[in-house]
Design a protein around this motif. Structure first.
Motif, mmCIF file in Angstrom:
data_model
loop_
_atom_site.group_PDB
_atom_site.id
_atom_site.type_symbol
_atom_site.label_atom_id
_atom_site.label_comp_id
_atom_site.label_asym_id
_atom_site.label_seq_id
_atom_site.Cartn_x
_atom_site.Cartn_y
_atom_site.Cartn_z
ATOM 1 N N ILE A 159 0.834 -1.195 0.000
ATOM 2 C CA ILE A 159 0.000 0.000 0.000
ATOM 3 C C ILE A 159 0.869 1.245 0.000
ATOM 4 O O ILE A 159 0.661 2.166 -0.772
ATOM 5 C CB ILE A 159 -0.911 0.020 1.237
ATOM 6 N N TYR B 187 -2.792 -11.712 8.766
ATOM 7 C CA TYR B 187 -2.845 -10.809 7.622
ATOM 8 C C TYR B 187 -1.450 -10.563 7.065
ATOM 9 O O TYR B 187 -0.473 -10.543 7.816
ATOM 10 C CB TYR B 187 -3.437 -9.454 8.023
ATOM 11 N N LEU C 140 -5.754 -2.180 9.859
ATOM 12 C CA LEU C 140 -5.988 -2.882 8.598
ATOM 13 C C LEU C 140 -6.322 -1.868 7.516
ATOM 14 O O LEU C 140 -7.142 -0.978 7.722
ATOM 15 C CB LEU C 140 -7.131 -3.887 8.745
ATOM 16 N N MET C 141 -5.661 -1.997 6.392
ATOM 17 C CA MET C 141 -5.911 -1.142 5.234
ATOM 18 C C MET C 141 -6.522 -2.018 4.144
ATOM 19 O O MET C 141 -6.218 -3.213 4.048
ATOM 20 C CB MET C 141 -4.605 -0.528 4.726
ATOM 21 N N HIS C 142 -7.363 -1.402 3.319
ATOM 22 C CA HIS C 142 -8.042 -2.131 2.256
ATOM 23 C C HIS C 142 -7.767 -1.448 0.917
ATOM 24 O O HIS C 142 -8.532 -0.593 0.480
ATOM 25 C CB HIS C 142 -9.548 -2.183 2.536
ATOM 26 N N LYS D 103 -7.568 -0.574 -2.970
ATOM 27 C CA LYS D 103 -8.539 -0.759 -4.054
ATOM 28 C C LYS D 103 -7.806 -0.934 -5.381
ATOM 29 O O LYS D 103 -6.694 -0.477 -5.549
ATOM 30 C CB LYS D 103 -9.461 0.448 -4.115
ATOM 31 N N THR E 165 -12.277 -3.352 -3.495
ATOM 32 C CA THR E 165 -11.190 -3.701 -2.581
ATOM 33 C C THR E 165 -10.565 -5.007 -3.054
ATOM 34 O O THR E 165 -11.270 -5.977 -3.312
ATOM 35 C CB THR E 165 -11.722 -3.862 -1.150
ATOM 36 N N ALA F 202 -7.631 -6.457 -1.405
ATOM 37 C CA ALA F 202 -6.892 -7.170 -0.362
ATOM 38 C C ALA F 202 -7.112 -6.493 0.974
ATOM 39 O O ALA F 202 -7.724 -5.428 1.056
ATOM 40 C CB ALA F 202 -5.396 -7.180 -0.696
ATOM 41 N N THR F 203 -6.612 -7.131 2.011
ATOM 42 C CA THR F 203 -6.539 -6.532 3.340
ATOM 43 C C THR F 203 -5.097 -6.657 3.784
ATOM 44 O O THR F 203 -4.530 -7.741 3.753
ATOM 45 C CB THR F 203 -7.476 -7.259 4.323
#
Length: 155
Positions: free
Chosen positions: A28, A84, A112-114, A116, A123, A125-126
């Motif tokens: 990310i 994760y 947690l980030m999602h 896009k 979305t 992934a996590t």
């Protein structure tokens, strides 16, 4: 950036090698460094040990396999845990609940980030990101590592 055989290829920030495996790393949040695979694995492994992200990833899901899959549990206390991937492609076991930041030591705070897909609201992934650069407010919810809340963890 170095030139190799007339074609511009990126150069590894640490070992200064050129090649197709040299690229910007991070999921990310790009780590703003172009590294080769060898240097990336070394840096990511050191960071994982430092942050406690040493869990093994879940096995690959086989859509043709119909056997029952149990949720992951802690080997010590048998409580459910969530596993994760991190920003640097290592895995961390997190608790299944959030706590206020004031109750969790700084080294055990995660979010947690999602991310896009490009140009879509979907979305893909996590990803777990450890909170470290800016401290959250005391009442802000964070996800602690399971190691911090484990009932049988030896201190």
């Amino acid at each position: 950036m170095a030139v190799h055989h007339g074609v511009s290829q990126p150069e590894c920030l640490l070992c200064t090698s050129n090649g197709p495996d040299v690229r910007e790393r991070g999921r990310i949040i790009p780590l703003s460094a172009e590294l080769c695979d060898r240097c990336w694995n070394k840096v990511a492994n050191e960071l994982a040990v430092c942050e406690g992200a040493t869990a093994t990833p879940d096995p690959e899901f086989d859509p043709d396999d119909v056997t029952w899959i149990e949720p992951r549990t802690c080997r010590q206390c048998h409580a459910p845990v969530r596993c994760y991937p991190t920003n640097y492609d290592r895995w961390v076991e997190l608790a299944t609940f959030e706590l206020p930041a004031k109750k969790v030591p700084p080294g055990h705070r995660w979010r947690l980030m999602h991310p896009k897909a490009a140009n879509t609201p979907i979305t893909v992934a996590t990803v777990a990101i450890r909170i470290g650069a800016v401290d959250p407010t005391p009442g802000e919810p964070v996800i602690p590592t399971h190691e911090f809340v484990c009932l049988k963890h030896e201190t």
